[in-house]
Design a protein around this motif. Structure first.
Motif, PDB file in Angstrom:
ATOM      1  N   MET A 159       1.222  -0.788  -0.432  1.00 17.20           N
ATOM      2  CA  MET A 159      -0.354  -0.093  -0.217  1.00 17.20           C
ATOM      3  C   MET A 159       0.824   0.484   0.128  1.00 17.20           C
ATOM      4  O   MET A 159       2.057   1.701   0.509  1.00 17.20           O
ATOM      5  N   ALA A 160       0.665   2.397  -1.121  1.00 17.65           N
ATOM      6  CA  ALA A 160       0.825   2.977  -1.039  1.00 17.65           C
ATOM      7  C   ALA A 160       1.383   4.172   0.492  1.00 17.65           C
ATOM      8  O   ALA A 160       0.138   3.960   0.988  1.00 17.65           O
ATOM      9  N   THR A 161       2.015   5.026   0.519  1.00 18.66           N
ATOM     10  CA  THR A 161       2.176   5.923   1.687  1.00 18.66           C
ATOM     11  C   THR A 161       2.126   7.726   1.178  1.00 18.66           C
ATOM     12  O   THR A 161       2.105   7.867   0.089  1.00 18.66           O
ATOM     13  N   ASP A 162       1.654   7.951   2.365  1.00 15.32           N
ATOM     14  CA  ASP A 162       1.759   9.856   2.154  1.00 15.32           C
ATOM     15  C   ASP A 162       3.252  10.470   2.035  1.00 15.32           C
ATOM     16  O   ASP A 162       3.879   9.698   2.912  1.00 15.32           O
ATOM     17  N   PRO A 163       3.434  10.575   1.459  1.00 20.02           N
ATOM     18  CA  PRO A 163       4.354  11.317   0.630  1.00 20.02           C
ATOM     19  C   PRO A 163       5.014  12.053   1.941  1.00 20.02           C
ATOM     20  O   PRO A 163       4.191  12.708   2.922  1.00 20.02           O
ATOM     21  N   VAL A 164       6.512  12.117   2.868  1.00 23.90           N
ATOM     22  CA  VAL A 164       6.743  12.436   3.979  1.00 23.90           C
ATOM     23  C   VAL A 164       6.223  14.521   3.928  1.00 23.90           C
ATOM     24  O   VAL A 164       7.195  14.624   2.644  1.00 23.90           O
ATOM     25  N   PRO A 165       5.824  14.164   4.509  1.00 24.02           N
ATOM     26  CA  PRO A 165       5.619  16.324   4.389  1.00 24.02           C
ATOM     27  C   PRO A 165       6.389  17.248   5.238  1.00 24.02           C
ATOM     28  O   PRO A 165       7.337  16.550   5.804  1.00 24.02           O
ATOM     29  N   ARG A 166       6.779  18.367   4.795  1.00 14.22           N
ATOM     30  CA  ARG A 166       7.116  19.151   5.420  1.00 14.22           C
ATOM     31  C   ARG A 166       6.475  20.636   6.056  1.00 14.22           C
ATOM     32  O   ARG A 166       5.427  21.145   5.489  1.00 14.22           O
ATOM     33  N   GLU A 167       6.537  20.321   7.265  1.00 15.20           N
ATOM     34  CA  GLU A 167       5.720  21.760   8.256  1.00 15.20           C
ATOM     35  C   GLU A 167       6.339  23.719   7.743  1.00 15.20           C
ATOM     36  O   GLU A 167       7.367  24.026   7.571  1.00 15.20           O
ATOM     37  N   VAL A 168       5.438  23.521   7.474  1.00 17.55           N
ATOM     38  CA  VAL A 168       5.790  25.489   6.294  1.00 17.55           C
ATOM     39  C   VAL A 168       4.710  26.357   7.237  1.00 17.55           C
ATOM     40  O   VAL A 168       3.942  25.651   7.331  1.00 17.55           O
ATOM     41  N   ARG A 169       5.655  28.056   7.289  1.00 16.50           N
ATOM     42  CA  ARG A 169       5.011  28.517   7.904  1.00 16.50           C
ATOM     43  C   ARG A 169       4.990  30.212   6.551  1.00 16.50           C
ATOM     44  O   ARG A 169       6.344  29.827   6.124  1.00 16.50           O
ATOM     45  N   PHE A 170       3.631  30.141   6.321  1.00 16.16           N
ATOM     46  CA  PHE A 170       3.869  31.462   5.726  1.00 16.16           C
ATOM     47  C   PHE A 170       2.842  32.831   6.242  1.00 16.16           C
ATOM     48  O   PHE A 170       2.258  32.089   6.836  1.00 16.16           O
ATOM     49  N   VAL A 171       2.927  34.272   5.673  1.00 17.05           N
ATOM     50  CA  VAL A 171       2.408  35.001   6.035  1.00 17.05           C
ATOM     51  C   VAL A 171       0.757  35.940   5.153  1.00 17.05           C
ATOM     52  O   VAL A 171       1.748  35.658   4.061  1.00 17.05           O
ATOM     53  N   SER A 172       0.289  36.038   5.651  1.00 18.94           N
ATOM     54  CA  SER A 172      -0.702  36.660   4.745  1.00 18.94           C
ATOM     55  C   SER A 172      -1.046  37.737   5.416  1.00 18.94           C
ATOM     56  O   SER A 172      -1.899  37.391   6.473  1.00 18.94           O
ATOM     57  N   ASP A 173      -0.707  38.920   5.199  1.00 12.96           N
ATOM     58  CA  ASP A 173      -1.249  39.830   5.686  1.00 12.96           C
ATOM     59  C   ASP A 173      -0.817  40.048   6.868  1.00 12.96           C
ATOM     60  O   ASP A 173       0.127  39.522   7.637  1.00 12.96           O
ATOM     61  N   GLU A 174      -2.437  39.913   8.077  1.00 13.98           N
ATOM     62  CA  GLU A 174      -1.366  40.349   9.760  1.00 13.98           C
ATOM     63  C   GLU A 174      -1.971  38.448  10.778  1.00 13.98           C
ATOM     64  O   GLU A 174      -1.305  38.693  11.805  1.00 13.98           O
ATOM     65  N   VAL A 175      -1.781  37.703   9.721  1.00 13.32           N
ATOM     66  CA  VAL A 175      -1.922  36.008   9.926  1.00 13.32           C
ATOM     67  C   VAL A 175      -1.041  35.253   9.936  1.00 13.32           C
ATOM     68  O   VAL A 175      -0.151  35.537   8.312  1.00 13.32           O
ATOM     69  N   GLU A 176      -0.555  34.405  10.553  1.00 11.75           N
ATOM     70  CA  GLU A 176       0.943  33.058   9.804  1.00 11.75           C
ATOM     71  C   GLU A 176      -0.214  32.536   9.729  1.00 11.75           C
ATOM     72  O   GLU A 176      -0.786  31.720  10.418  1.00 11.75           O
ATOM     73  N   LEU A 177       0.391  31.292   8.357  1.00 13.11           N
ATOM     74  CA  LEU A 177      -0.563  30.601   8.291  1.00 13.11           C
ATOM     75  C   LEU A 177       0.029  29.073   8.016  1.00 13.11           C
ATOM     76  O   LEU A 177       1.412  29.081   8.100  1.00 13.11           O
ATOM     77  N   ALA A 178      -0.186  28.176   8.969  1.00 12.96           N
ATOM     78  CA  ALA A 178       0.530  26.742   8.874  1.00 12.96           C
ATOM     79  C   ALA A 178       0.608  25.790   8.173  1.00 12.96           C
ATOM     80  O   ALA A 178      -0.914  25.614   7.640  1.00 12.96           O
ATOM     81  N   GLY A 179       1.461  24.695   7.330  1.00 11.94           N
ATOM     82  CA  GLY A 179       0.449  23.755   5.954  1.00 11.94           C
ATOM     83  C   GLY A 179       1.819  22.835   5.756  1.00 11.94           C
ATOM     84  O   GLY A 179       2.211  22.688   6.778  1.00 11.94           O
ATOM     85  N   THR A 180       1.555  21.977   5.146  1.00 10.89           N
ATOM     86  CA  THR A 180       1.886  20.897   4.770  1.00 10.89           C
ATOM     87  C   THR A 180       2.692  21.028   3.709  1.00 10.89           C
ATOM     88  O   THR A 180       1.775  21.164   2.724  1.00 10.89           O
TER      89      THR A 180
ATOM     90  N   ASP B 134      -2.985  25.126   6.700  1.00 10.15           N
ATOM     91  CA  ASP B 134      -4.566  25.241   7.791  1.00 10.15           C
ATOM     92  C   ASP B 134      -5.633  26.972   7.640  1.00 10.15           C
ATOM     93  O   ASP B 134      -4.383  27.425   7.632  1.00 10.15           O
ATOM     94  N   LYS B 135      -6.693  26.511   7.741  1.00 11.96           N
ATOM     95  CA  LYS B 135      -7.612  27.922   7.991  1.00 11.96           C
ATOM     96  C   LYS B 135      -6.881  28.459   9.060  1.00 11.96           C
ATOM     97  O   LYS B 135      -6.384  28.385   9.852  1.00 11.96           O
ATOM     98  N   ARG B 136      -6.871  30.090   8.903  1.00 11.05           N
ATOM     99  CA  ARG B 136      -7.064  31.254   9.443  1.00 11.05           C
ATOM    100  C   ARG B 136      -7.586  31.178  11.025  1.00 11.05           C
ATOM    101  O   ARG B 136      -9.091  30.474  10.523  1.00 11.05           O
ATOM    102  N   GLY B 137      -6.966  30.785  12.018  1.00 12.11           N
ATOM    103  CA  GLY B 137      -7.904  30.554  13.200  1.00 12.11           C
ATOM    104  C   GLY B 137      -8.096  28.751  13.620  1.00 12.11           C
ATOM    105  O   GLY B 137      -8.631  28.695  13.944  1.00 12.11           O
ATOM    106  N   VAL B 138      -7.387  27.813  12.538  1.00 10.98           N
ATOM    107  CA  VAL B 138      -7.489  26.898  12.798  1.00 10.98           C
ATOM    108  C   VAL B 138      -6.021  25.211  13.059  1.00 10.98           C
ATOM    109  O   VAL B 138      -5.805  26.533  12.253  1.00 10.98           O
ATOM    110  N   GLY B 139      -6.020  24.484  13.967  1.00 11.54           N
ATOM    111  CA  GLY B 139      -4.699  24.160  14.047  1.00 11.54           C
ATOM    112  C   GLY B 139      -3.867  24.824  14.359  1.00 11.54           C
ATOM    113  O   GLY B 139      -4.208  25.856  15.060  1.00 11.54           O
ATOM    114  N   SER B 140      -3.239  25.022  13.689  1.00 13.73           N
ATOM    115  CA  SER B 140      -1.977  26.006  14.201  1.00 13.73           C
ATOM    116  C   SER B 140      -1.727  27.382  13.304  1.00 13.73           C
ATOM    117  O   SER B 140      -0.910  27.941  13.861  1.00 13.73           O
TER     118      SER B 140
END
Length: 311
Positions: A1-22, A70-76
């Motif tokens: 069974m295939a596995t999910d690709p190894v992700p990298r945690e990232v962060r970037f800025v959109s105006d006044e918020v910091e968004l966290a993602g994969t 993660d949408k702003r205000g969700v997760g990290s």
């Protein structure tokens, strides 16, 4: 069974918020293709519940880098989505697009946008505002949230075998709620309407003052003007058995926008409807991805990018 690709945690800025993602990148050769995946309504995270991981895995295995967040205000992510407008959310999608384009090996003209459900409205607004080589909407209604939610509520009433009298009463309540939003009534003023709708409190069970204000801002958003302003190809994907979205009407509305004389000639529309598939383009009671869905995504993205020529 295939596995999910190894992700990298990232962060970037959109105006006044910091968004966290994969971010997940193919583990072979030069990376050029990329896609930003934007989740649906409510508190959607980078995985959009469980929906995005299998899509991400397939895309990465096909040589396409994927960023979801993660949408702003969700997760990290900081901020609060219920205080946002669709313009704010579109700005977040564009910030993610810029971030992915800036990664080593990425070609600006080969990184596009994918939005699921409400995320489709978001990426259409983002693509209409700024340059994007292509945009994909997945189960995105072609009409306003108010019209789409009424359709979904009517289907929920039918599934529950509600009596005609009860169904008419609940839909009348819904219409009153929409009118209250259009008249900019406060949450306290409409609280009694929720009490009257107790047979379907699950439909609005999480409503509070913040969510009510967000709903008022969003309910009459029309995606057609954004579709008219597109300057890039648009792939619109639907499940033929989607009970949340009026699929035939959405196809008609996006098709009419594509035929408008003011539509940019680069904004070619492709529509894919998968028979028997639900809102997440799944069949067999939601247990299986609709045949051809994942291959359609990768083939369309690569075909669009191949037409762009050297970057």
């Amino acid at each position: 069974m295939a596995t999910d690709p190894v992700p990298r945690e990232v962060r970037f800025v959109s105006d006044e918020v910091e968004l966290a993602g994969t971010m997940a990148v193919p583990d072979r050769g030069e990376v050029a293709h990329g896609v930003v995946m934007v989740g649906g309504s409510g508190a959607s995270d980078r995985d959009n519940d469980t929906y995005f991981p299998p899509l991400r895995r397939h895309l990465v295995e096909a040589g396409i880098a994927v960023l979801s967040y993660d949408k702003r205000g969700v997760g990290s992510s900081t901020g609060e989505w219920r205080d946002a407008t669709l313009d704010d959310l579109a700005g977040d999608a564009l910030a993610a697009l810029r971030f992915l384009r800036a990664q080593p090996g990425m070609r600006t003209g080969e990184v596009g946008l994918f939005g699921h459900s409400e995320g489709g409205w978001v990426v259409l607004r983002a693509a209409a505002r700024a340059g994007a080589p292509w945009v994909i909407t997945n189960s995105c209604p072609g009409m306003t949230p108010a019209a789409q939610d009424r359709h979904a509520l009517a289907n929920a009433l039918r599934r529950s075998a509600a009596t005609t009298r009860l169904a008419e009463g609940v839909l009348t309540w819904y219409d009153r709620l929409v009118d209250a939003g259009r008249n900019d009534l406060g949450f306290a003023e409409v609280a009694s309407l929720f009490d009257e709708a107790h047979p379907f409190t699950g439909f609005w069970g999480d409503m509070d003052e913040r969510l009510w204000e967000f709903q008022k801002r969003k309910q009459d958003h029309d995606p057609v003007p954004d579709a008219l302003r597109l300057r890039c190809p648009h792939l619109a994907i639907f499940g033929g058995a989607d009970e949340l979205v009026p699929v035939a009407d959405s196809v008609r509305l996006f098709g009419a926008a594509a035929c408008h004389p003011d539509r940019d000639p680069r904004a070619r529309l492709t529509v894919e409807v998968f028979p028997g598939a639900d809102h997440r383009i799944r069949t067999n009671g939601g247990t299986s991805t609709a045949p051809g869905h994942l291959d359609t995504l990768t083939r369309w993205i690569k075909d669009r990018n191949s037409r762009l020529g050297p970057q």
